[in-house]
Design a protein around this motif. Structure first.
Motif, short mmCIF file in Angstrom:
data_model
loop_
_atom_site.label_atom_id
_atom_site.label_comp_id
_atom_site.label_asym_id
_atom_site.label_seq_id
_atom_site.Cartn_x
_atom_site.Cartn_y
_atom_site.Cartn_z
N ASP A 97 0.81 -1.21 0.00
CA ASP A 97 0.00 0.00 0.00
C ASP A 97 0.85 1.27 0.00
N MET A 98 1.96 1.21 0.72
CA MET A 98 2.83 2.37 0.86
C MET A 98 4.28 1.92 0.89
N VAL A 99 5.18 2.88 0.64
CA VAL A 99 6.61 2.59 0.63
C VAL A 99 7.35 3.89 0.91
N PHE A 100 8.54 3.79 1.46
CA PHE A 100 9.39 4.97 1.59
C PHE A 100 10.07 5.20 0.26
N GLY A 101 9.99 6.43 -0.23
CA GLY A 101 10.63 6.77 -1.49
C GLY A 101 11.48 8.01 -1.35
N SER A 102 12.33 8.27 -2.34
CA SER A 102 13.20 9.45 -2.34
C SER A 102 13.09 10.18 -3.66
N TYR A 103 13.56 11.41 -3.66
CA TYR A 103 13.56 12.23 -4.87
C TYR A 103 14.73 11.81 -5.75
N ARG A 118 2.10 8.59 -5.37
CA ARG A 118 2.47 9.95 -4.98
C ARG A 118 2.87 9.99 -3.51
N PHE A 119 3.69 10.97 -3.17
CA PHE A 119 4.08 11.18 -1.78
C PHE A 119 2.91 11.73 -0.97
N ILE A 120 2.86 11.32 0.31
CA ILE A 120 1.80 11.83 1.18
C ILE A 120 2.32 12.36 2.51
N PHE A 121 3.59 11.99 2.87
CA PHE A 121 4.12 12.42 4.16
C PHE A 121 5.64 12.51 4.06
N PRO A 122 6.23 13.64 4.51
CA PRO A 122 7.67 13.84 4.32
C PRO A 122 8.53 13.04 5.28
N GLY A 123 9.76 12.79 4.86
CA GLY A 123 10.72 12.06 5.67
C GLY A 123 11.62 12.99 6.46
N ALA A 124 12.63 12.40 7.08
CA ALA A 124 13.56 13.15 7.93
C ALA A 124 14.64 13.82 7.08
N SER A 125 15.39 14.72 7.72
CA SER A 125 16.51 15.37 7.06
C SER A 125 17.60 15.63 8.08
N GLN A 126 18.65 16.32 7.66
CA GLN A 126 19.77 16.60 8.56
C GLN A 126 19.56 17.93 9.29
N PRO A 127 19.94 18.01 10.57
CA PRO A 127 19.82 19.27 11.30
C PRO A 127 20.88 20.27 10.85
N GLU A 128 20.74 21.51 11.30
CA GLU A 128 21.61 22.58 10.83
C GLU A 128 23.09 22.35 11.14
N ASP A 129 23.39 21.70 12.24
CA ASP A 129 24.79 21.52 12.64
C ASP A 129 25.40 20.23 12.11
N GLY A 243 10.18 10.56 1.60
CA GLY A 243 8.89 10.54 2.26
C GLY A 243 8.17 9.23 2.04
N ILE A 244 6.96 9.17 2.56
CA ILE A 244 6.12 7.99 2.39
C ILE A 244 5.23 8.18 1.18
N VAL A 245 5.18 7.15 0.37
CA VAL A 245 4.45 7.16 -0.89
C VAL A 245 3.32 6.15 -0.82
N GLU A 246 2.16 6.52 -1.33
CA GLU A 246 1.09 5.54 -1.44
C GLU A 246 0.89 5.16 -2.90
N GLY A 247 0.32 3.98 -3.09
CA GLY A 247 0.11 3.47 -4.44
C GLY A 247 -1.35 3.30 -4.78
N ARG A 248 -1.60 2.58 -5.87
CA ARG A 248 -2.94 2.48 -6.40
C ARG A 248 -3.90 1.73 -5.50
N ASP A 343 0.61 14.42 -3.16
CA ASP A 343 -0.81 14.58 -2.88
C ASP A 343 -0.92 15.28 -1.53
N TYR A 344 -1.15 16.59 -1.56
CA TYR A 344 -1.15 17.39 -0.33
C TYR A 344 -2.49 17.39 0.41
N ARG A 345 -3.48 16.68 -0.10
CA ARG A 345 -4.81 16.74 0.51
C ARG A 345 -4.79 16.40 1.99
#
Length: 356
Positions: A97-103, A118-129, A243-248, A343-345
């Motif tokens: 149903d869903m998978v972690f994907g990257s750009y 399509r992506f539905i929820f963003p993933g983590a990133s690196q902090p400023e330091d 982020g997390i991606v959902e499928g059909r 999908d920002y809904r």
């Protein structure tokens, strides 16, 4: 964590989202009787979501720690551990149903052929330091020691963990364009080589490459070595590329996706804000799901989990597609748009619009 306060701040600070012409805001339940769009609204019957992940990584913490919050929504998750290529194929087939994907170029190619992915929820990133990112061997990249120019990168090896189809590659290329003479360096002038993440720092120390992408904890190995220098700004901090991606298989199950996103948002806000490893309960729970020693986990720098849930997709749409197309990595003719990929809904429905 004051979830309500963070939500109010996010709504006040954010403008409209992306293209939401297919927005379901009028048909999806937006809030419970309390008026809080993040409050649990249990589904009428228990739903099981099949989600693919590559491994137990800290970047997947929001999902791995969300079990209790998902239960409040009457959702159960079944995880499938496999490589990104395999899980992505399964989500296009409706077997996940869903998978972690990257750009990445590869993922953009998949979306171009599968509009329901399509992506539905963003993933983590690196902090400023963070000092994770690109490091340069100074004597190889710029032996004269003068002003660094874009031409210094021509014909010199740049190591990346995921090759030239990755976000790090187009980010490096975009950064090089900001240097003196950047307009004269084409994407095809740059030499990227996919390399084992555990060996990049050693290769740089030995002078086998001019620059390389170094992940934790190997960045610490270079911080004490005068051979190399951290290239600040190449990989933007606090800016996700996953982020997390959902499928059909989720088509027609918008209520389930919304409940899932609500639970993920609550988990992120309650458990994964800066200093999360200082909380004994969170640290213990995270060590358990990651199957790591608590002391070792604490020693690894924290990731950044954006409390406003921004997608940061714009650089991939412009710099990424331009770079990948020039290197012949894209299999479609017309560039994808923000609404093709996101999908920002659901984020809109819980009060987290994208910043304009």
């Amino acid at each position: 964590m004051a979830v309500g306060l963070l939500l109010a701040s996010a709504v006040a600070a954010c403008g409209g989202g992306g293209d939401t012409s297919d927005s379901a805001a009028s048909t999806l339940p937006l809030a419970s009787s309390t008026g809080d769009p993040l409050a649990p609204q249990p589904l009428a019957r228990q739903e099981t979501l099949r989600i693919g992940v590559s491994s137990k990584l800290e970047s997947f913490s929001a999902l791995l720690l969300a079990t209790d919050e998902l239960a409040k929504e009457n959702i159960k998750v079944e995880l499938t551990y496999a490589g990104v290529s395999e899980t992505t194929l399964l989500v296009t087939q409706g077997k996940l149903d869903m998978v972690f994907g990257s750009y990445t170029a590869g993922f953009f190619n998949i979306v171009s052929a599968n509009p329901d992915v399509r992506f539905i929820f963003p993933g983590a990133s690196q902090p400023e330091d963070s000092t994770q990112g690109f490091w340069a061997n100074k004597s190889v990249l710029n032996p004269s020691g003068g002003e660094l120019t874009a031409a210094a990168f021509k014909g010199k090896k740049i190591l990346t963990v995921s090759g030239d189809g990755s976000p790090s590659a187009f980010q490096m290329a975009a950064w090089i364009r900001t240097l003196p003479g950047g307009d004269s360096v084409k994407p095809t002038d740059l030499t990227f080589e996919q390399f084992d993440a555990t060996l990049v720092s050693q290769a740089l120390q030995q002078g086998a490459a001019a620059a390389g992408q170094v992940n934790s904890p190997y960045d610490q190995q270079l911080s004490d070595d005068s051979c190399c220098e951290f290239m600040s700004g190449v990989i933007p901090t606090k800016a996700t590329v996953s982020g997390i991606v959902e499928g059909r298989s989720m088509k027609g199950r918008e209520d389930v996706t919304l409940a899932f996103v609500r639970a993920m948002a609550r988990t992120t806000l309650d458990k994964l804000q800066p200093g999360y490893k200082e909380d004994p309960d969170t640290l213990s729970a995270l060590a358990k799901v990651l199957e790591m020693d608590t002391a070792k986990l604490r020693s690894i720098p924290e990731l950044y989990f954006d409390p406003t849930f921004q997608s940061h997709i714009a650089p991939a749409l412009s710099d990424g597609q331009g770079f990948w197309r020039a290197r012949g990595l894209l299999k479609y003719d017309k560039d994808l748009t923000e609404s093709d990929l996101w999908d920002y809904r659901y984020l809109d429905a819980i009060g987290f619009a994208q910043q304009s």
